[in-house]
Design a protein around this motif. Structure first.
Motif, PDB file in Angstrom:
ATOM      1  N   ALA A   1       0.828  -1.207   0.000  1.00  0.00           N
ATOM      2  CA  ALA A   1       0.000   0.000   0.000  1.00  0.00           C
ATOM      3  C   ALA A   1       0.862   1.257   0.000  1.00  0.00           C
ATOM      4  O   ALA A   1       0.552   2.238  -0.691  1.00  0.00           O
ATOM      5  CB  ALA A   1      -0.930  -0.011   1.216  1.00  0.00           C
ATOM      6  N   MET A   2       1.967   1.219   0.735  1.00  0.00           N
ATOM      7  CA  MET A   2       2.863   2.376   0.754  1.00  0.00           C
ATOM      8  C   MET A   2       3.535   2.582  -0.599  1.00  0.00           C
ATOM      9  O   MET A   2       3.711   3.714  -1.048  1.00  0.00           O
ATOM     10  CB  MET A   2       3.902   2.203   1.857  1.00  0.00           C
ATOM     11  N   ASP A   3       3.923   1.505  -1.272  1.00  0.00           N
ATOM     12  CA  ASP A   3       4.519   1.643  -2.604  1.00  0.00           C
ATOM     13  C   ASP A   3       3.517   2.262  -3.576  1.00  0.00           C
ATOM     14  O   ASP A   3       3.888   3.067  -4.441  1.00  0.00           O
ATOM     15  CB  ASP A   3       4.968   0.284  -3.129  1.00  0.00           C
ATOM     16  N   ASP A   4       2.253   1.910  -3.424  1.00  0.00           N
ATOM     17  CA  ASP A   4       1.226   2.428  -4.331  1.00  0.00           C
ATOM     18  C   ASP A   4       0.828   3.868  -3.991  1.00  0.00           C
ATOM     19  O   ASP A   4       0.691   4.715  -4.884  1.00  0.00           O
ATOM     20  CB  ASP A   4      -0.021   1.544  -4.284  1.00  0.00           C
ATOM     21  N   TYR A   5       0.622   4.143  -2.700  1.00  0.00           N
ATOM     22  CA  TYR A   5      -0.031   5.388  -2.290  1.00  0.00           C
ATOM     23  C   TYR A   5       0.897   6.395  -1.614  1.00  0.00           C
ATOM     24  O   TYR A   5       0.546   7.570  -1.485  1.00  0.00           O
ATOM     25  CB  TYR A   5      -1.199   5.075  -1.356  1.00  0.00           C
ATOM     26  N   ALA A   6       2.050   5.974  -1.111  1.00  0.00           N
ATOM     27  CA  ALA A   6       3.076   6.843  -0.504  1.00  0.00           C
ATOM     28  C   ALA A   6       2.677   7.452   0.840  1.00  0.00           C
ATOM     29  O   ALA A   6       3.541   7.808   1.628  1.00  0.00           O
ATOM     30  CB  ALA A   6       3.518   7.950  -1.462  1.00  0.00           C
ATOM     31  N   VAL A   7       1.377   7.606   1.093  1.00  0.00           N
ATOM     32  CA  VAL A   7       0.873   8.058   2.394  1.00  0.00           C
ATOM     33  C   VAL A   7      -0.264   7.125   2.800  1.00  0.00           C
ATOM     34  O   VAL A   7      -1.203   6.926   2.016  1.00  0.00           O
ATOM     35  CB  VAL A   7       0.341   9.502   2.332  1.00  0.00           C
ATOM     36  N   CYS A   8      -0.174   6.559   3.999  1.00  0.00           N
ATOM     37  CA  CYS A   8      -1.236   5.685   4.495  1.00  0.00           C
ATOM     38  C   CYS A   8      -1.669   6.139   5.882  1.00  0.00           C
ATOM     39  O   CYS A   8      -0.827   6.373   6.761  1.00  0.00           O
ATOM     40  CB  CYS A   8      -0.778   4.231   4.559  1.00  0.00           C
TER      41      CYS A   8
END
Length: 297
Positions: A36-43
């Motif tokens: 999710a972090m690789d995709d969205y950078a902010v979680c």
């Protein structure tokens, strides 16, 4: 509970639910958060009723942690934070060692103001940072949002001529440059020695997503091999381009929020609140990028 990822912005940032960080995190959940972090950078992980030990333990799953440095107290003496026991926790608050709100004359208030500039955590270190994790313990009734910029999307949107111009350029980063710009904090000689500055390429490839990113922001003082004024003008142009509203996600904090961001793919800044009237207790852990290297210039 089943982990779920819900986008919060058209370009980046997502809410992650179905995980309780008070409990051990299994390998599958750990890897899902990483994806999710690789995709969205902010979680954003809401409702995390964790303490410092939980936060440190979870952060360590993703790499070694930075240790918080000393800061000047109201007498101008550089001291380690005694309010927060773990040095892996950075105290991002407006509180002194006794939990009282800092007054405007305290040097720590001036230091905190630097967080209102667009920045990337630890770009002033040669071993810079991968992720930061900020947990909300106490928040003011209004203000104090944190804004994030997707520097991958900003790079993608640059004109081709600018992308060509940026190839191979390296910037010098110093926390004392940014602290002098906003707040007027003057470091002690010990502080200068502890954090001397670092050099990084303006364009870097993010290892998880494979996308190019801009690595800029307020710690960057000048560009190596370029006249200082010209380099600073280019850095400012890039920051202004990257901080257009279309690239920004603004997070409104709630107690218990844990927000994770990837410093290799984002910039962020704090927004003002009534700092002498209301407490804001936020605690950050920062993961060291063991792959960061000094670029050849």
């Amino acid at each position: 509970m089943t982990l779920a990822v819900t986008p919060l912005h058209p370009l980046f940032a997502a809410k992650v639910t179905g995980v309780d960080l008070r409990n051990p995190i299994d390998e599958g959940t750990q890897r899902a958060i990483e994806r999710a972090m690789d995709d969205y950078a902010v979680c954003v992980l809401p409702g995390q009723r964790i303490d410092d030990e939980h936060q440190v333990a979870f952060s360590r799953l993703y790499g070694p942690l930075e240790l918080s440095p000393p800061k000047q107290d109201k007498n101008g003496t550089a001291v380690y934070n005694t309010r927060v026991r773990h040095r892996e926790i950075f105290d991002i608050s407006n509180l002194d060692e006794n939990g009282k709100i800092l007054d405007d004359e305290d040097a720590r208030s001036a230091y905190r103001l630097g967080n209102e500039l667009w920045h990337t955590d630890s770009s002033f270190r040669q071993k810079s940072a991968t992720w930061s994790m900020l947990h909300a313990r106490v928040i003011p009734p209004t203000g104090g949002n944190t804004e994030f910029v997707d520097t991958r999307a900003a790079y993608d949107a640059l004109p081709d001529a600018m992308k060509t111009k940026l190839e191979g350029l390296v910037a010098e980063h110093s926390i004392w440059h940014s602290r002098a710009k906003h707040g007027g904090y003057t470091p002690t000689e010990e502080e200068r020695k502890l954090r001397p500055g670092a050099r990084h390429r303006l364009v870097r490839r993010h290892p998880g997503s494979g996308r190019n990113t801009l690595y800029i922001a307020s710690h960057a003082s000048h560009i190596i091999g370029m006249p200082v004024d010209e380099g600073q003008a280019l850095l400012q142009e890039l920051i202004e381009f990257a901080t257009q509203p279309r690239f920004i996600y603004s997070h409104t904090w709630h107690v218990g929020d844990l927000v994770i961001w990837d410093n290799r793919a984002t910039m962020h800044r704090a927004t003002p609140f009534e700092a002498t009237g209301y407490a804001r207790d936020m605690r950050r852990t920062t993961i060291i990028d063991m792959r960061a290297e000094t670029p050849a210039v």
